[in-house]
Motif scaffolding. Structure first.
Motif, PDB file in Angstrom:
ATOM      1  N   GLU A   2      42.980  36.749  43.850  1.00 53.58           N
ATOM      2  CA  GLU A   2      42.900  37.546  44.937  1.00 53.58           C
ATOM      3  C   GLU A   2      44.298  37.855  45.509  1.00 53.58           C
ATOM      4  O   GLU A   2      45.301  37.103  45.098  1.00 53.58           O
ATOM      5  N   ARG A   3      44.578  39.042  45.670  1.00 55.58           N
ATOM      6  CA  ARG A   3      45.632  39.584  46.037  1.00 55.58           C
ATOM      7  C   ARG A   3      45.785  40.094  47.563  1.00 55.58           C
ATOM      8  O   ARG A   3      44.685  40.658  48.055  1.00 55.58           O
ATOM      9  N   LYS A  41      31.711  42.737  49.650  1.00 58.32           N
ATOM     10  CA  LYS A  41      32.211  41.407  49.271  1.00 58.32           C
ATOM     11  C   LYS A  41      32.881  41.097  48.103  1.00 58.32           C
ATOM     12  O   LYS A  41      33.485  40.265  47.706  1.00 58.32           O
ATOM     13  N   ALA A  42      32.291  41.897  46.829  1.00 63.73           N
ATOM     14  CA  ALA A  42      32.515  41.777  45.464  1.00 63.73           C
ATOM     15  C   ALA A  42      34.072  42.170  45.363  1.00 63.73           C
ATOM     16  O   ALA A  42      34.671  41.808  44.418  1.00 63.73           O
ATOM     17  N   HIS A  43      34.787  43.030  46.535  1.00 62.92           N
ATOM     18  CA  HIS A  43      36.044  43.799  46.108  1.00 62.92           C
ATOM     19  C   HIS A  43      36.827  43.168  47.079  1.00 62.92           C
ATOM     20  O   HIS A  43      38.047  43.205  46.799  1.00 62.92           O
ATOM     21  N   ARG A  45      37.689  40.487  50.687  1.00 66.78           N
ATOM     22  CA  ARG A  45      37.396  39.597  51.331  1.00 66.78           C
ATOM     23  C   ARG A  45      38.271  39.057  52.509  1.00 66.78           C
ATOM     24  O   ARG A  45      39.429  39.679  52.600  1.00 66.78           O
ATOM     25  N   LYS A  47      40.199  36.217  54.575  1.00 68.38           N
ATOM     26  CA  LYS A  47      40.813  35.080  54.353  1.00 68.38           C
ATOM     27  C   LYS A  47      41.334  34.697  55.829  1.00 68.38           C
ATOM     28  O   LYS A  47      42.092  35.313  56.728  1.00 68.38           O
ATOM     29  N   ARG A  65      41.895  40.303  51.576  1.00 69.38           N
ATOM     30  CA  ARG A  65      42.427  40.046  50.382  1.00 69.38           C
ATOM     31  C   ARG A  65      41.582  40.967  49.274  1.00 69.38           C
ATOM     32  O   ARG A  65      40.391  41.132  49.575  1.00 69.38           O
ATOM     33  N   THR A  67      39.974  41.265  45.577  1.00 66.15           N
ATOM     34  CA  THR A  67      39.710  40.450  44.293  1.00 66.15           C
ATOM     35  C   THR A  67      40.182  41.121  43.085  1.00 66.15           C
ATOM     36  O   THR A  67      40.759  42.356  43.054  1.00 66.15           O
ATOM     37  N   GLN A  68      40.124  40.465  41.969  1.00 75.04           N
ATOM     38  CA  GLN A  68      40.572  41.227  40.606  1.00 75.04           C
ATOM     39  C   GLN A  68      39.795  42.590  40.457  1.00 75.04           C
ATOM     40  O   GLN A  68      40.359  43.503  39.978  1.00 75.04           O
ATOM     41  N   SER A  69      38.440  42.395  40.587  1.00 76.84           N
ATOM     42  CA  SER A  69      37.541  43.514  40.247  1.00 76.84           C
ATOM     43  C   SER A  69      37.795  44.651  41.333  1.00 76.84           C
ATOM     44  O   SER A  69      37.376  45.778  41.150  1.00 76.84           O
ATOM     45  N   GLY A  70      38.289  44.123  42.556  1.00 78.00           N
ATOM     46  CA  GLY A  70      38.586  45.143  43.565  1.00 78.00           C
ATOM     47  C   GLY A  70      39.893  46.371  43.339  1.00 78.00           C
ATOM     48  O   GLY A  70      39.910  47.135  44.049  1.00 78.00           O
TER      49      GLY A  70
END
Length: 93
Positions: A2-3, A41-43, A45, A47, A65, A67-70
């Motif tokens: 997560e970034r 929520k898959a992309h 989130r 924190k 945050r 996600t990688q796929s986001g």
């Protein structure tokens, strides 16, 4: 992986404030948090973080945050062309 929004913005070739502004325009953020946390929520989130402050007691914060796929999803939502991933030349015989 997560970034943070700042890290995601750097990958997309812009600044964090510019990314946040674009995400708000496209109704992806409300404030600095996802506008639709269940849908996205898959992309994206949220924190949750907490810490104890000596004078003010427990302090709580929330941050978005990506996600990688986001990263790719976010680029598509915002109409940004991602830079091409350079070819790995180590596999060339």
């Amino acid at each position: 992986m997560e970034r943070t929004l700042a890290q995601a913005a750097a990958l997309l070739g812009m600044t964090r404030p510019k990314l946040i502004a674009l995400m708000r325009e496209k109704d992806l953020l409300k404030g600095n948090l996802p506008a639709y946390p269940k849908r996205d929520k898959a992309h994206l989130r949220v924190k949750n973080t907490s810490w104890f402050h000596g004078t003010h007691g427990m302090q709580y914060s929330e941050s978005t945050r990506v996600t990688q796929s986001g990263i790719r999803w976010l680029a598509e939502q915002l109409g940004i062309d991602l830079p091409a991933i350079p070819a790995d030349r180590r596999d060339v015989a």
